[in-house]
Motif scaffolding. Structure first.
Motif, short mmCIF file in Angstrom:
data_model
loop_
_atom_site.label_atom_id
_atom_site.label_comp_id
_atom_site.label_asym_id
_atom_site.label_seq_id
_atom_site.Cartn_x
_atom_site.Cartn_y
_atom_site.Cartn_z
N LEU A 59 0.72 -1.08 0.07
CA LEU A 59 -0.03 -0.10 0.00
C LEU A 59 0.91 1.21 -0.11
O LEU A 59 0.77 2.26 -0.59
N SER A 60 2.08 1.13 0.69
CA SER A 60 2.97 2.22 0.52
C SER A 60 3.44 2.59 -0.86
O SER A 60 3.43 3.82 -1.07
N LYS A 61 3.63 1.49 -1.55
CA LYS A 61 3.86 1.68 -3.18
C LYS A 61 2.98 2.04 -3.79
O LYS A 61 3.08 3.18 -4.90
N VAL A 62 1.58 1.77 -3.46
CA VAL A 62 0.61 2.15 -4.34
C VAL A 62 0.33 3.77 -4.03
O VAL A 62 -0.07 4.60 -5.16
N TYR A 63 0.58 4.06 -2.96
CA TYR A 63 0.36 5.49 -2.50
C TYR A 63 1.68 6.41 -3.32
O TYR A 63 1.32 7.23 -4.16
N LEU A 64 2.85 5.93 -3.32
CA LEU A 64 3.83 6.49 -4.01
C LEU A 64 3.59 6.47 -5.53
O LEU A 64 4.04 7.62 -6.09
N VAL A 65 3.28 5.42 -6.06
CA VAL A 65 3.18 5.58 -7.41
C VAL A 65 1.96 6.53 -8.10
O VAL A 65 1.96 7.26 -8.77
N SER A 66 1.10 6.39 -7.16
CA SER A 66 -0.18 7.33 -7.45
C SER A 66 0.29 8.64 -7.05
O SER A 66 -0.11 9.71 -7.87
N LYS A 67 0.97 8.99 -6.06
CA LYS A 67 1.39 10.44 -5.77
C LYS A 67 2.33 10.70 -7.10
O LYS A 67 2.20 11.97 -7.59
N SER A 68 3.16 10.10 -7.65
CA SER A 68 4.04 10.37 -8.74
C SER A 68 3.20 10.63 -9.96
O SER A 68 3.64 11.52 -10.94
#
Length: 189
Positions: free
Chosen positions: A119-128
């Motif tokens: 979920l942290s990676k989901v956030y980081l990719v979405s934010k990017s």
């Protein structure tokens, strides 16, 4: 005086809203790291852990392989989807924090920590993918994009450091500990 009141009222631009979200998400990440440091996660002896280093490396890279094939096509559907992914990852991380608080001394902690990484990676990719979409018209060139990402990284790092201080205090308080760090973290997420 009116300008100060406007600033205190909350973020006004899309970028300021993303900055607020990013600061909270990285503060939450730091608090998860502190809680895991005080749990079963790091209580394994170094000798017993040696054979598991490769597994650990695979598990830290796995979120990218889990996230990438599914998230890319979803994020391409538009800015609203990207914002929804940020909100969903935050909400799910809050739920997982509560679950982790109850399973700090069980093996359930490991799949929950893995879900937190995903979920942290989901956030980081979405934010990017959201950053270029929220830059104002005329500021979508490389210079403004790099400046926006630099601001996010700087303020996120500061937030992570600042959030780790009370998390460490809660962790070291005998009657509180890692479970309460995670419960507090659920509020942050």
């Amino acid at each position: 005086m009116a300008e100060i009141a406007d600033r205190l009222a909350g973020p006004r631009t899309d970028f300021e809203r993303l900055m607020s979200t990013h600061v909270l998400m990285l503060a939450g990440d730091a608090m998860v790291a502190v809680a895991l440091a005080g749990s079963l996660f790091f209580s394994i002896s170094p000798t017993a852990a040696r054979p598991h280093v490769l597994l650990y490396l695979a598990l830290t890279l796995a979120p990218f392989s889990v996230v990438a094939p599914f998230l890319g096509p979803v994020l391409d559907r538009g800015k609203g989807v990207r914002r929804s992914m940020v909100m969903a990852s935050s909400a799910l991380r809050a739920v997982i924090c509560v679950l982790m608080a109850g399973s700090l001394n069980s093996l359930l902690l490991f799949p929950e920590a893995f879900a937190m990484l995903v979920l942290s990676k989901v956030y980081l990719v979405s934010k990017s993918s959201l950053v270029p979409a929220i830059l104002p018209e005329g500021e979508s060139d490389t210079h403004h994009f790099v400046r926006a990402n630099s601001k996010l990284a700087l303020y996120g790092s500061i937030a992570g450091f600042v959030a780790s201080l009370p998390a460490i205090a809660v962790l070291k308080t005998p009657f509180l500990g890692a479970g309460w760090v995670l419960r507090l973290d659920a509020v942050i997420f």
